[in-house]
Design a protein around this motif. Structure first.
Motif, PDB file in Angstrom:
ATOM      1  N   LEU A  16       0.827  -1.215   0.000  1.00 25.15           N
ATOM      2  CA  LEU A  16       0.000   0.000   0.000  1.00 25.15           C
ATOM      3  C   LEU A  16       0.858   1.261   0.000  1.00 25.15           C
ATOM      4  O   LEU A  16       0.536   2.242  -0.665  1.00 25.15           O
ATOM      5  N   TRP A  17       1.965   1.228   0.723  1.00 28.73           N
ATOM      6  CA  TRP A  17       2.855   2.386   0.782  1.00 28.73           C
ATOM      7  C   TRP A  17       3.645   2.538  -0.517  1.00 28.73           C
ATOM      8  O   TRP A  17       3.726   3.624  -1.080  1.00 28.73           O
ATOM      9  N   PHE A  18       4.206   1.442  -1.032  1.00 25.70           N
ATOM     10  CA  PHE A  18       4.993   1.501  -2.263  1.00 25.70           C
ATOM     11  C   PHE A  18       4.163   1.995  -3.445  1.00 25.70           C
ATOM     12  O   PHE A  18       4.675   2.719  -4.289  1.00 25.70           O
ATOM     13  N   VAL A  19       2.888   1.603  -3.540  1.00 23.02           N
ATOM     14  CA  VAL A  19       2.066   2.019  -4.688  1.00 23.02           C
ATOM     15  C   VAL A  19       1.313   3.322  -4.422  1.00 23.02           C
ATOM     16  O   VAL A  19       0.430   3.700  -5.164  1.00 23.02           O
ATOM     17  N   ARG A  20       1.689   3.991  -3.332  1.00 28.32           N
ATOM     18  CA  ARG A  20       1.187   5.330  -3.011  1.00 28.32           C
ATOM     19  C   ARG A  20      -0.315   5.390  -2.716  1.00 28.32           C
ATOM     20  O   ARG A  20      -0.966   6.390  -2.949  1.00 28.32           O
ATOM     21  N   LEU A  21      -0.862   4.299  -2.195  1.00 30.06           N
ATOM     22  CA  LEU A  21      -2.242   4.327  -1.712  1.00 30.06           C
ATOM     23  C   LEU A  21      -2.275   4.797  -0.267  1.00 30.06           C
ATOM     24  O   LEU A  21      -3.338   5.073   0.270  1.00 30.06           O
ATOM     25  N   ALA A  22      -1.102   4.892   0.358  1.00 29.55           N
ATOM     26  CA  ALA A  22      -0.957   5.437   1.705  1.00 29.55           C
ATOM     27  C   ALA A  22       0.265   6.353   1.709  1.00 29.55           C
ATOM     28  O   ALA A  22       1.280   6.041   1.091  1.00 29.55           O
ATOM     29  N   ALA A  27       0.389   4.822   8.024  1.00 26.66           N
ATOM     30  CA  ALA A  27      -0.960   4.992   7.471  1.00 26.66           C
ATOM     31  C   ALA A  27      -1.389   3.707   6.757  1.00 26.66           C
ATOM     32  O   ALA A  27      -2.553   3.300   6.839  1.00 26.66           O
ATOM     33  N   ALA A  28      -0.469   3.048   6.086  1.00 26.53           N
ATOM     34  CA  ALA A  28      -0.770   1.774   5.428  1.00 26.53           C
ATOM     35  C   ALA A  28      -1.130   0.709   6.458  1.00 26.53           C
ATOM     36  O   ALA A  28      -2.045  -0.093   6.248  1.00 26.53           O
TER      37      ALA A  28
END
Length: 101
Positions: A16-22, A27-28
């Motif tokens: 989630l963090w690597f793909v910028r959803l967080a 936050a992820a």
């Protein structure tokens, strides 16, 4: 980047963090633990759940339900265009994005 054990998977919070959803890794972790996130329909409540290519993630994000298919496992937290190639929007959100493009 793959985790120790299974080279074809990675931690949910890292994905989630690597793909910028967080915006942050913490936050992820919050999304994973408190957003009623599902992987392939199975409820997940921990950030260390493993994500694999082809998994369908369903979760609450900014007051809307997001449904995405994991297309690739990122090796880093790169620029947005690189991150967006790692997943595919499914469902209602995908049709809204296509209309705005």
């Amino acid at each position: 980047m793959a985790e120790r054990g299974d080279p074809g998977s990675m931690r949910l919070d890292r994905f989630l963090w690597f793909v910028r959803l967080a915006k942050t890794r913490s936050a992820a972790q919050t999304i994973a633990a408190h957003s009623r996130l599902r992987i392939d329909g199975r409820a997940i409540d921990r950030a260390h759940a493993q994500v694999r290519i082809g998994n369908i993630l369903t979760f609450l994000y900014n007051d809307r339900v997001r449904v995405i298919r994991v297309a690739a496992l990122p090796t880093r937290r790169g620029p947005a265009p690189e991150a967006q190639r790692c997943y595919e929007e499914l469902g209602e959100n995908a049709s809204h994005q296509a209309a705005s493009d």
